[in-house]
Structure formats: structure tokens, C-alpha cells
Design a protein around this motif. Structure first.
Motif, PDB file in Angstrom:
ATOM      1  N   UNK A  91      11.012  33.866 -58.291  1.00 24.89           N
ATOM      2  CA  UNK A  91      10.262  34.307 -57.439  1.00 24.89           C
ATOM      3  C   UNK A  91      11.461  35.116 -56.139  1.00 24.89           C
ATOM      4  N   UNK A  92      12.425  34.400 -56.153  1.00 23.85           N
ATOM      5  CA  UNK A  92      13.767  35.156 -55.451  1.00 23.85           C
ATOM      6  C   UNK A  92      13.854  36.804 -55.768  1.00 23.85           C
ATOM      7  N   UNK A  93      13.847  36.772 -57.207  1.00 26.07           N
ATOM      8  CA  UNK A  93      13.892  38.256 -57.725  1.00 26.07           C
ATOM      9  C   UNK A  93      12.682  39.165 -57.095  1.00 26.07           C
ATOM     10  N   UNK A  94      11.469  38.553 -57.416  1.00 24.27           N
ATOM     11  CA  UNK A  94      10.389  39.453 -56.850  1.00 24.27           C
ATOM     12  C   UNK A  94      10.606  39.729 -55.420  1.00 24.27           C
ATOM     13  N   UNK A  95      10.695  38.691 -54.810  1.00 23.96           N
ATOM     14  CA  UNK A  95      11.170  39.156 -53.069  1.00 23.96           C
ATOM     15  C   UNK A  95      12.097  40.031 -52.992  1.00 23.96           C
ATOM     16  N   UNK A  96      13.144  39.853 -53.534  1.00 24.49           N
ATOM     17  CA  UNK A  96      14.170  40.940 -53.473  1.00 24.49           C
ATOM     18  C   UNK A  96      13.867  42.206 -53.860  1.00 24.49           C
TER      19      UNK A  96
END
Length: 338
Positions: free
Chosen positions: A294-299
């Protein structure tokens, strides 16, 4: 593809739901985000490995096994779910646990480690970092075979062509749901670890000619290594189920910028993602896989990789019981931000 030809145990009734993430989408200013709740799959605590185990356990039973051996890290969701499946099937289960972060294994730890013992694990072997895990499992299997057992080895994460068939079936399930709900998704985003989930989706979408792209957020390995692994496994799984055309190499896309210092090691982006999804959507992510994914998606959204008009679906692969092994991390973060 005729998936009905393959032996399968069923651990989940019906399809896992797709939900909009309206509040998170609004906060980020688009795109429109959705989540497929594979954290709600059957077995103890849910998670993506349940889909793989439906095919792997069926193969173990067909081969006359009376026990399964598998491996994972200290807080392995795969080990938890494999043990749960073995309990349901009346089989014994031995776990080989890799201490990927030196000094991280505690026999009295909470989270998944506690659940291993609660469900009555039949044996655990703890090995140091960078152990050849297949060799370690084979050594356990040989020892137990000499004692008269009939062991079946399940690879880490359940990620071989048999296990990946579970996510070829998931791709089919997802396409049917999207049609029923008149929802056109532009991209699916998932955590990319041992590879069976990511590879199965790639093979499934290619085999159905749906052309839905899959973006993997790495949780352990560098981009080139991970993409090679996913492509090999997707090709093997596609061949197993009878996909006739070759999967294009460009169908496999991974990002490794969100791994941080290493597998299972926290990042500030992961902590932010877990907090945001819990407080905006009431959904629990885990620190090792879905939190970093999810951190990757947000980033990627913040970098403009996805446009505001797109519809992006995040595959929730489960893992929330591991949160309880990271409580100190989150309490410290909340204290700093008061």
C-alpha cells in the motif's frame, strides 16, 4: 482454461468482496481506489495463501501424504495458513522458520508465532538467514520419512505452478465480479514476495485475454530479480493450466523502491500506509506485505504514475495477525506524532 480438471480443496465459500476506498481516494486526490478483500479468505485469519493451499493440499492428499512441511520467515502468514489447512485436513505439519533478520526469532513471540502453537504445530525447525530452504525442508522430510511418515513439501509462500493456480482462479473470479458490478479496472496492484499471487494473476489475465495490467510492489528482492522470478513462475503456471500463447515479458512489472532496509524491516512509508488505511477505511494491513504494498501504491499515486481518472484495485493479501508482533513500532510512532 478448464480449472475444474485440477484437484482442489475449498477453504472459502463464495468470492471475496470488492470494496471502494472512497476516503483514501479523496485524501490522495484520485485515482479511484478499490480493494479486493482476500484477507477475508477462509482458514485462520485469512490471506492469499488460502487460495494456493486449495490446490496444494489437494495434491498432497492425492499423493497419500500424512503430513506437510513448509517454510517461511519468523512471522510467516504462509506457515500460519498451511498449518490451519493441515489441521482441517487431519494432517500433521512441520514448519521450517528462517530467521531472516538475525536475532528476530523469539519462541514466546506474539502474532503468527503464537498462533503456530495455539493450533498445535507438530514441529518447528529454526534456521539462520540465507539457508537453502528447500534443502532444509528436504532434510526434515528425510528424517521424518525414516520414522514412517509420508511428508509432502510445500515451497515457501506456496509459490509453485500448483499454488499459483489459485491466483489464476482468482483472476477468473475477479473478472466475473467486475462484469457483474459494471466496474472497469485499469490496473491491479499487489504485494510481490514469493511470487505465486503476482504470477498467477499475470497468467490468469493473459489466459483470458482481459489485458488487465498487474503491478507488483516488491517486499524483498530487487526489481530485475523479482521480475525474472514472476515471469518464470507465470509461464510455468500458464503452461500447467493450458494457456496456449506465450506471456509477453512486459506483462511483468515490479517496483522495488518500497522494500526499505530489507524484508520485514519497517519503513516510515509502511507505517503511514497502515495507519491511513486503518483510520480512513477501518481495514487492517500488515507490516511486511500489504503495508509496504500500500505504501508503494500511495507513492506511485503521489509520483503521478496513475492518473486521477483511473480505477486501481489493490489486492489485500492478508497478514494482519503479524501486526501484534510490531506493536512497539506503532506505539512509538503515535507518541512521536502527538
Amino acid at each position: 482454461m478448464n480449472l475444474a480438471q485440477f484437484p482442489r480443496r475449498r477453504y472459502t465459500t463464495g468470492s471475496t468482496p470488492i470494496q471502494p476506498l472512497n476516503r483514501l481516494s479523496d485524501l490522495l486526490g484520485g485515482p479511484s481506489l478499490y480493494i479486493k478483500r482476500d484477507d477475508m479468505l477462509g482458514l485462520a485469519g485469512g490471506g492469499n495463501k488460502a487460495r494456493k493451499l486449495e490446490f496444494l493440499m489437494a495434491d498432497a492428499i492425492a499423493q497419500g501424504a500424512d503430513m506437510v512441511i513448509t517454510c517461511g520467515a519468523v512471522q510467516s502468514n504462509h506457515c500460519r495458513l498451511t498449518l490451519a489447512a493441515a489441521v482441517q485436513e487431519g494432517l500433521q505439519c512441520h514448519l521450517v522458520i528462517e530467521e531472516r533478520v538475525p536475532g528476530s526469532y523469539r519462541p514466546d513471540a506474539s502474532g503468527n508465532n503464537f498462533l503456530f502453537h495455539l493450533m498445535g504445530v507438530d514441529g518447528m525447525t529454526v534456521v539462520p538467514p540465507d539457508t537453502n530452504m528447500m534443502l532444509a525442508m528436504q532434510e526434515v522430510a528425510e528424517r521424518l520419512s525414516r520414522q514412517g511418515r509420508r511428508p509432502y513439501i510445500i515451497p515457501g509462500g506456496g509459490s509453485n505452478a500448483i499454488g499459483a493456480t489459485g491466483y489464476i482462479a482468482c483472476a477468473d473470479e475477479l473478472e466475473s465480479q467486475l462484469f457483474d458490478e459494471a466496474l472497469n479496472i485499469d490496473t491491479v496492484v499487489c504485494a510481490s514476495g514469493s511470487g505465486g499471487t503476482h504470477a498467477g494473476l499475470v497468467a490468469g489475465f493473459h489466459g483470458s485475454n482481459s489485458r488487465i495490467p498487474v503491478v507488483g510492489i516488491n517486499v524483498r528482492f530487487p526489481k530485475e530479480q523479482q521480475e525474472d522470478t514472476i515471469y518464470r513462475l507465470a509461464s510455468e503456471a500458464a503452461d500447467r493450466v493450458g494457456v496456449l500463447s506465450v506471456i509477453p515479458r512486459e506483462n511483468v512489472v515490479c517496483f522495488d523502491e518500497y522494500v526499505g532496509p530489507g524484508y520485514s524491516l519497517p519503513t516510515s512509508e509502511m507505517v503511514e500506509a497502515v495507519n491511513l488505511v486503518a483510520r480512513l477505511e477501518g481495514i487492517l494491513l500488515d507490516p511486511v506485505y500489504t503495508g509496504k504494498a500500500m505504501a508503494g501504491l500511495i507513492g506511485l499515486i503521489r509520483q503521478g504514475y496513475f492518473t486521477k481518472s483511473q480505477r486501481v484495485l489493490f489486492l489485500h493479501t492478508g497478514g494482519w495477525p503479524a501486526l501484534f508482533a510490531y506493536t512497539d513500532l506503532f506505539y512509538a510512532d503515535w507518541a512521536r506524532n502527538q
